[in-house]
Design a protein around this motif. Structure first.
Motif: not given
Length: 629
Positions: A25-28, A33-34, A140-141
């Motif tokens: 969830g942090f990376w999402h 944000k980015k 992006v994946g």
């Protein structure tokens, strides 16, 4: 206890560092944000994590960051301690690599020191656990269905249009991960995923729809319709074929993923005998997906058969009865049209049953032998499912000579034996006489230790522990002695075990040469995914008990010894005629059993060898005991 540095009498106090634990969830949240807020802004951002002291023993001390890390006012989870930190997110991988990590660490240390010096840490101890996080994030994946090493699949195309439309003013390029999760040799593997950089075109918030492509080409590579033939999908026979293997596929999916179904489905099985055992063996073979089943029998269906033999009905008994082999093959194809079932209404010449009364009888015997040799040669597994001991002799000899796997099943009243014959090695391998001499005694009397780790080529056959050659066992016998009189459920049990034994042998890497499992192996690691691969299964229905004995091949065996096989391979039918037309003394003289009897009589002072006894439950007729029971 306080530690004093430099005092040799005391040890230094050591500390366990944090292990960072960044939740998905942090990376999402960082991605959002980015893309939508930070864009090209590389200024440090305040973030918050937490640590917990209630983990199980052995786990590292973790500093956790979740999706809520960017909200400094978010509540800390229960029983956890907060930790504040700073995020440094770079726009390029080069900036990430060039960041002065030492300087960033010194700055964070100075902030902690200032909170200590000023006393702020007394009011807010959270300041003592500051951390910093240095990242580079705009990858992006895509879950990529493509197998090409150089190119991504179609799902990435429109996503890149979205990226160019929304973020091309902020980013010139993005790094793309095409995630490919395949199964290789039974294991999940992602090593053939690909990563590359894509330069985004200038199309920020363009109102015009890009040019669209996408019509799929037909088989000829042109822009035309594709035709689909659905007739096979509506054919009941095809539907049945795709459905009958469902249970087997479900077994492979989760229960036995290493099961090699191709070895089972492709095996060609010859069933000698289409009676109670033959019918039950055939039904179990179909349950395992076997597609090639051939019956051999010379009997006709009688009124007593349908209730015990599940391939026949009352109408099959009328007008003298249909030939069993032909009716059984026809019924299998009615049950499942996809099976390749054949039936041969023929007799099997037997020892002690003369064939020289007329030229017609002799020629018929020659044709029967030739046909049986052809059938054994054209199949992979031979099932011996007949009523009498002597009817098993000729196919046992032929199969041993042609190195075919033999599965034997025989019934008593409430006992049965299911066994695989020892599989001789090809002669070109220099195996020599593969029936080693051993004491002529039942395996039970010799003890299990002498029969451990016996490979398949040293195992005995149905006749190996007999000291009397097969003869006419039905002469001067009453009806109950001529027929197999058994408890009704016995044939179903023995027939099912015969097929399961075959399947277990086929699953073993060494096939018929596999080392025999015994009763002592029941608590050991099984050699195949389906379990043990025994030599014999002796069942006792009155006790509801099975044992797994093992016996060696016998150099005086009247069926598989080198003396018999060599004579058969040299003289062929002429040798067989001698066996058919003579009493059991011919085979006993040839193999050395006669001399063995004489030596035994001389040693014991009796006329009957100690190992010969009457067994009323062996194959339905009273005869000298076969110690394979």
């Amino acid at each position: 206890m306080a530690a004093v540095m430099g005092d040799p009498g005391l040890s230094k106090l050591q500390f366990a560092p944090f292990s960072s634990a960044l939740d998905v969830g942090f990376w999402h949240e960082l991605t959002q944000k980015k893309l939508n807020e930070y864009r090209l802004d590389e200024a440090p951002k305040d973030i918050k994590g937490y640590y917990y002291n209630g983990d199980s023993a052995g786990l590292p001390a973790r500093l956790t960051l979740e999706f809520s890390a960017f909200d400094m006012n978010a509540p800390t989870p229960a029983h956890c301690c907060p930790a504040v930190g700073t995020l440094y997110n770079t726009n390029t991988l080069e900036a990430f690599k060039a960041a002065d990590k030492k300087l960033l660490l010194e700055q964070a240390a100075n902030e902690i020191w200032e909170s200590i010096r000023s006393g702020a840490a007394l009011d807010n101890p959270v300041l003592l656990n500051k951390f910093l996080l240095l990242t580079f994030a705009i990858t992006v994946g895509v879950y990529d269905p493509c197998n090409l090493a150089q190119y991504p699949g179609w799902p990435l195309r429109n996503f890149l249009v979205l990226a160019a439309h929304r973020w091309s003013s902020s980013f010139q390029s993005v790094e793309v991960l095409c995630f490919r999760d395949r199964t290789l040799q039974g294991m999940r593997d992602v090593t053939h995923s690909i990563i590359f950089e894509v330069k985004l075109p200038e199309m920020a918030f363009s109102p015009d729809c890009p040019k669209a492509v996408g019509w799929e080409k037909n088989q000829k590579g042109g822009m035309g319709p594709r035709m689909v033939n659905l007739s096979e999908c509506m054919d009941p026979k095809r539907l049945a074929e795709s459905s009958v293997d469902l249970n087997l596929k479900l077994m492979c999916w989760r229960l036995v993923p290493t099961l090699d179904l191709d070895k089972v489905v492709s095996v060609k099985c010859l069933l000698l005998g289409a009676g109670t055992l033959g019918c039950n063996v055939a039904r179990t073979l179909m349950g395992w997906g076997v597609r090639h089943i051939t019956f051999v029998d010379n009997a006709k269906i009688s009124y007593s058969n349908p209730v015990r033999q599940p391939l026949y009905e009352f109408e099959d008994c009328l007008v003298g009865g249909k030939p069993k082999a032909l009716a059984a093959a026809d019924r299998l194809q009615k049950i499942f049209p996809g099976v390749n079932a054949r039936g041969f209404n023929m007799s099997i010449p037997m020892p002690g049953h003369p064939v020289n009364f007329s030229s017609v009888t002799l020629e018929q015997a020659r044709r029967d032998v030739e046909r049986l040799e052809q059938l054994v040669e054209g199949h992979d597994v031979v099932f011996l499912l007949m009523d009498t001991r002597e009817s098993r002799w000729l196919p046992a000899v032929i199969a041993a000579s042609k190195r075919k796997l033999v599965i034997n099943a025989a019934l008593g009243f409430d006992t049965f034996v299911v066994m695989r014959h020892g599989l001789k090695k090809p002669k070109q391998q220099g195996a020599g006489d593969l029936c080693p001499s051993h004491p002529v005694a039942p395996a039970d009397l010799l003890g299990p230790s002498l029969f451990a780790n016996i490979p398949g080529y040293k195992l005995g056959c149905y006749f190996c522990n007999d000291v009397v050659a097969p003869g006419d066992s039905t002469r001067d016998r009453t009806l109950d002695q001529q027929c197999t009189v058994s408890r009704p459920g016995l044939a179903m049990i023995a027939g099912a075990l015969a097929v399961e034994l075959m399947v277990s042998v086929l699953q073993h890497p060494e096939g018929g040469y596999a080392i025999a499992s015994s009763s002592d192996d029941r608590m050991n690691e099984p050699p195949t995914s389906l379990g043990l691969v025994p030599h014999q299964i002796r069942g006792f229905l009155s006790r509801f008990d099975n044992v797994l004995p093992v016996s060696l091949a016998f150099d005086k065996c009247t069926a598989c010894s080198s003396k018999v096989l060599d004579q058969y391979e040299r003289e062929g039918f002429n040798f067989l005629v001698k066996v058919f037309n003579s009493s059991h003394s011919f085979l006993e003289d040839l193999t050395g059993l006669t001399l063995l009897h004489q030596e035994t009589q001389a040693a014991e002072g009796t006329r009957v060898p100690a190992l010969v006894q009457e067994d009323p439950t062996c194959c339905g007729a009273t005869k000298p005991v076969c110690h394979n029971y």
